[in-house]
Scaffold this active site. Structure first.
Site, PDB file in Angstrom:
ATOM      1  N   HIS A   1       1.536   5.695  -1.448  1.00  0.00           N
ATOM      2  CA  HIS A   1       1.277   6.215  -2.470  1.00  0.00           C
ATOM      3  C   HIS A   1       2.005   6.574  -3.626  1.00  0.00           C
ATOM      4  O   HIS A   1       3.044   8.215  -2.641  1.00  0.00           O
ATOM      5  CB  HIS A   1      -0.048   6.970  -1.865  1.00  0.00           C
ATOM      6  CG  HIS A   1      -0.811   6.747  -1.457  1.00  0.00           C
ATOM      7  ND1 HIS A   1      -2.555   6.448  -2.206  1.00  0.00           N
ATOM      8  CD2 HIS A   1      -1.154   5.575  -0.030  1.00  0.00           C
ATOM      9  CE1 HIS A   1      -3.278   6.160  -1.019  1.00  0.00           C
ATOM     10  NE2 HIS A   1      -2.713   5.683   0.373  1.00  0.00           N
ATOM     11  N   LEU A   2       2.481   6.424  -5.242  1.00  0.00           N
ATOM     12  CA  LEU A   2       3.244   7.801  -5.165  1.00  0.00           C
ATOM     13  C   LEU A   2       3.267   8.167  -5.170  1.00  0.00           C
ATOM     14  O   LEU A   2       4.879   9.429  -5.643  1.00  0.00           O
ATOM     15  CB  LEU A   2       3.438   6.182  -6.066  1.00  0.00           C
ATOM     16  CG  LEU A   2       4.390   4.640  -6.202  1.00  0.00           C
ATOM     17  CD1 LEU A   2       4.775   4.363  -8.258  1.00  0.00           C
ATOM     18  CD2 LEU A   2       5.997   5.173  -5.320  1.00  0.00           C
ATOM     19  N   ARG A   3       2.458   9.019  -6.077  1.00  0.00           N
ATOM     20  CA  ARG A   3       1.677  10.915  -5.971  1.00  0.00           C
ATOM     21  C   ARG A   3       2.453  10.852  -7.558  1.00  0.00           C
ATOM     22  O   ARG A   3       1.600  11.852  -8.369  1.00  0.00           O
ATOM     23  CB  ARG A   3       1.947  11.231  -5.582  1.00  0.00           C
ATOM     24  CG  ARG A   3       2.800  11.255  -4.193  1.00  0.00           C
ATOM     25  CD  ARG A   3       0.803  11.224  -3.552  1.00  0.00           C
ATOM     26  NE  ARG A   3       0.594  11.694  -2.239  1.00  0.00           N
ATOM     27  CZ  ARG A   3      -0.556  11.137  -0.844  1.00  0.00           C
ATOM     28  NH1 ARG A   3      -1.639  10.475  -2.492  1.00  0.00           N
ATOM     29  NH2 ARG A   3      -0.629  11.288  -0.433  1.00  0.00           N
TER      30      ARG A   3
ATOM     31  N   HIS B   1      -5.658  -0.756   5.519  1.00  0.00           N
ATOM     32  CA  HIS B   1      -5.825  -0.641   6.718  1.00  0.00           C
ATOM     33  C   HIS B   1      -6.713  -0.622   7.281  1.00  0.00           C
ATOM     34  O   HIS B   1      -7.645   0.601   8.140  1.00  0.00           O
ATOM     35  CB  HIS B   1      -5.422   0.609   6.430  1.00  0.00           C
ATOM     36  CG  HIS B   1      -6.346   1.240   4.965  1.00  0.00           C
ATOM     37  ND1 HIS B   1      -5.389   2.725   4.921  1.00  0.00           N
ATOM     38  CD2 HIS B   1      -7.768   1.747   5.194  1.00  0.00           C
ATOM     39  CE1 HIS B   1      -6.847   3.081   3.945  1.00  0.00           C
ATOM     40  NE2 HIS B   1      -7.759   2.829   4.163  1.00  0.00           N
TER      41      HIS B   1
ATOM     42  N   ASP C   1       0.996   1.925   3.874  1.00  0.00           N
ATOM     43  CA  ASP C   1       0.339   3.198   3.416  1.00  0.00           C
ATOM     44  C   ASP C   1       0.964   4.763   3.380  1.00  0.00           C
ATOM     45  O   ASP C   1       0.074   5.492   3.831  1.00  0.00           O
ATOM     46  CB  ASP C   1      -1.190   3.590   4.104  1.00  0.00           C
ATOM     47  CG  ASP C   1      -2.468   4.162   3.649  1.00  0.00           C
ATOM     48  OD1 ASP C   1      -2.098   4.665   2.992  1.00  0.00           O
ATOM     49  OD2 ASP C   1      -3.104   4.937   4.458  1.00  0.00           O
TER      50      ASP C   1
ATOM     51  N   HIS D   1     -11.272  -0.081   0.782  1.00  0.00           N
ATOM     52  CA  HIS D   1     -10.793   0.836   1.615  1.00  0.00           C
ATOM     53  C   HIS D   1     -12.045   1.136   1.869  1.00  0.00           C
ATOM     54  O   HIS D   1     -12.835   1.191   1.285  1.00  0.00           O
ATOM     55  CB  HIS D   1     -10.738   2.529   0.959  1.00  0.00           C
ATOM     56  CG  HIS D   1     -10.752   3.311   2.251  1.00  0.00           C
ATOM     57  ND1 HIS D   1     -10.328   4.018   3.336  1.00  0.00           N
ATOM     58  CD2 HIS D   1     -11.850   4.377   2.615  1.00  0.00           C
ATOM     59  CE1 HIS D   1     -10.191   5.058   3.626  1.00  0.00           C
ATOM     60  NE2 HIS D   1     -11.313   5.236   3.395  1.00  0.00           N
TER      61      HIS D   1
ATOM     62  N   HIS E   1       2.550  14.377   1.699  1.00  0.00           N
ATOM     63  CA  HIS E   1       2.182  15.240   1.566  1.00  0.00           C
ATOM     64  C   HIS E   1       2.565  16.579   1.627  1.00  0.00           C
ATOM     65  O   HIS E   1       4.171  16.750   2.222  1.00  0.00           O
ATOM     66  CB  HIS E   1       0.504  15.424   2.550  1.00  0.00           C
ATOM     67  CG  HIS E   1      -0.146  14.929   2.356  1.00  0.00           C
ATOM     68  ND1 HIS E   1      -0.823  14.727   1.118  1.00  0.00           N
ATOM     69  CD2 HIS E   1      -0.649  13.757   3.109  1.00  0.00           C
ATOM     70  CE1 HIS E   1      -1.883  13.612   1.440  1.00  0.00           C
ATOM     71  NE2 HIS E   1      -1.722  13.422   2.566  1.00  0.00           N
TER      72      HIS E   1
ATOM     73  N   HIS F   1       1.278  -1.219  -0.077  1.00  0.00           N
ATOM     74  CA  HIS F   1      -0.226  -0.299   0.825  1.00  0.00           C
ATOM     75  C   HIS F   1       1.044   1.180  -0.014  1.00  0.00           C
ATOM     76  O   HIS F   1       0.973   2.182   1.044  1.00  0.00           O
ATOM     77  CB  HIS F   1      -0.927   0.467   1.239  1.00  0.00           C
ATOM     78  CG  HIS F   1      -2.249   1.151   1.515  1.00  0.00           C
ATOM     79  ND1 HIS F   1      -3.484   0.581   1.576  1.00  0.00           N
ATOM     80  CD2 HIS F   1      -2.343   2.153   0.597  1.00  0.00           C
ATOM     81  CE1 HIS F   1      -4.467   1.555   1.661  1.00  0.00           C
ATOM     82  NE2 HIS F   1      -3.752   2.835   1.253  1.00  0.00           N
TER      83      HIS F   1
END
Length: 494
Positions: free
Chosen positions: A70-72, A240, A351, A187, A355, A68
């Site tokens: 988040h590569l963006r 998660h 996860d 999710h 940011h 899990h």
């Protein structure tokens, strides 16, 4: 280049191996493990171009897999790029990342998936797998073309941080995924139960005056999706998981034969809603008991430092503590640990949600949800090992064998002939978390200033060193005799 990793505490859950020995790597593959506990160990042949890596006092294990991440990239490169995420992963011991589909554009068509895979192959020394979107643009209305996405290389389907509200859409998603033999990663959040939420609903949210998200907002959808998985015969994976009720639902479903798996994050295993209180939180139980001259439930085991995470280092309402699902109660944390230990929860997943500063430095309820977790995952989970709440071998299994079982694959292994994806970590190395030193562009973590114990020293992907802490492995050093910790022998430096 050939490498010989010497004198390490070797843990390979796939082979049920926990021993002291050497590992020989050549041409990107593991050649052989030389077990030092055997009376008649096969002698090492003389070789040229051999680099010896001294891993004495460290654990040598298969590289970790993160289910899990988040590569963006593409679309939000100001938060993270593939290059920065990969370096962060290597620093955390991860040699495989499963990329969530919440990029811009979303991974909801074959062209986008192929593009991301091509970028990854060009720029990443570690393996990046793509998770396709369940619905177009992750809007929960129209299913994507599953067969085309699988052909393009998708290993699973998820709408990332969005739940599929329509049960009919979810039923069809599970049915199609079942035909293709891939999991749906859900999710679970019933958004009609937590509109405007800021944190977990409970005593802490009432004290702080923040709107809460009840545990039921997760559990209602966990129960619904389990029922749909039972109906369709599909593989449902709960992303998660965060509440005691959800753990109980998954445990009961597994007992009656439903194909359901689950993951838990390091922060949900170790942090509670007390962290939103920050400096208003009560002193950690262990410190209070220590001051009273009593022995706490969790034993220090002679660690040589305060190994208890302390929310009091934060100010109240620190937005770095805002995640989705939210940090839950201490009783939920205890249930998650037990679920991980008894196999109800299959894997640990970060996860990782980087940011930009502007996304977090706002009013608490408006802050973006997520923690930059790749580089602190090992240290957080090792907190459980040091507290005696989890076995070291079991921990490694939940970062290697567990994720592989969710994906229906053979786990990373140190077996002869296997791809040499290897992590070497020192479970005793103390360090203080400083987000300014992160490789990730995301510096959003509530762990700033916390003391952790356990750090990655070297990561190898496909037989190539992709991360090395300083000059690790090049020295020798005087040593004492071995000591036993959690079933693994290690040797301590003078």
């Amino acid at each position: 280049m050939r490498y010989l990793i010497k004198n390490g505490s070797i843990i390979d859950p796939s082979q049920r191996v926990a021993t002291i020995g050497d590992v020989l790597i050549e041409d990107g593959k593991v050649v052989q493990i030389y077990d030092m506990t055997q009376l008649a160990m096969e002698p090492l042949p003389v070789m040229e171009d051999l680099e010896v890596i001294n891993a004495r006092g460290c654990v040598v294990a298969p590289g970790f897999t993160d289910l899990h991440t988040h590569l963006r990239e593409p679309g939000e490169e100001h938060k993270e790029t593939i290059a920065s995420a990969v370096l962060a992963a290597a620093r955390g011991g991860f040699t495989t990342l499963c990329a969530m589909p919440d990029t811009n554009p979303a991974q909801d068509n074959a062209a986008a998936v192929r593009s991301l895979r091509q970028i990854s192959k060009r720029t990443s020394p570690i393996q990046i797998e793509v998770i396709g979107a369940i619905t177009m643009n992750r809007e929960g209305k129209q299913l994507t073309e599953y067969a085309e996405l699988v052909e393009a290389g998708c290993i699973a389907f998820s709408d990332a941080d969005r739940s599929v509200a329509d049960p009919a859409i979810m039923r069809h998603a599970l049915s199609y995924a079942a035909m293709l033999g891939v999991p749906i990663m859900s999710h679970c959040e019933e958004t009609r139960l937590n509109k405007g939420w800021a944190m977990h609903e409970g005593a802490v949210s009432m004290r702080l005056g923040l709107p809460g998200s009840p545990s039921a907002a997760e559990e209602v959808q966990v129960a619904r999706d389990i029922a749909l998985a039972e109906l369709t015969g599909a593989h449902l994976h709960i992303s998660h998981i965060s509440t005691a009720g959800s753990v109980a639902l998954v445990r009961a479903a597994k007992a009656r034969g439903v194909h359901v798996t689950a993951e838990v994050t390091p922060h949900h295993l170790t942090l509670s809603d007390q962290w939103v209180l920050g400096s208003l939180a009560p002193e950690p139980k262990e410190e209070v008991e220590s001051k009273a001259g009593k022995r706490g439930r969790r034993k220090d085991q002679g660690l040589g430092l305060n190994s208890w995470l302390n929310p009091r280092l934060l100010l109240p309402y620190d937005p770095s503590t805002r995640v989705n699902p939210p940090l839950r109660s201490e009783s939920d944390v205890a249930a998650l640990i037990e679920g991980l230990r008894d196999g109800t929860i299959d894997a640990i997943a970060t996860d990782h949600s980087p940011h930009a500063l502007a996304d977090k430095e706002v009013e608490y309820g408006q802050a973006a949800c997520g923690i930059s977790g790749l580089e602190t995952a090992l240290g957080l989970v090792l907190t459980l090992v040091h507290r005696g709440e989890m076995d070291l071998v079991e921990m490694v299994a939940r970062l290697t064998e567990g994720p592989a079982s969710v994906l229906g694959r053979s786990p990373a292994s140190l077996r002869s002939g296997s791809r040499a994806d290897i992590v070497i970590f020192d479970p005793e190395r103390p360090w203080k978390v400083d987000p300014n030193t992160f490789a990730s562009q995301g510096r959003n973590t509530p762990l700033q200033g916390q003391q952790l114990k356990g750090q990655v020293m070297l990561t190898m992907a496909g037989g190539k060193i992709v991360y090395r802490r300083g000059a690790f492995g090049k020295g020798t050093g005087a040593l004492h005799s071995p000591t036993r910790i959690d079933g693994i022998f290690r040797e301590e430096e003078n």
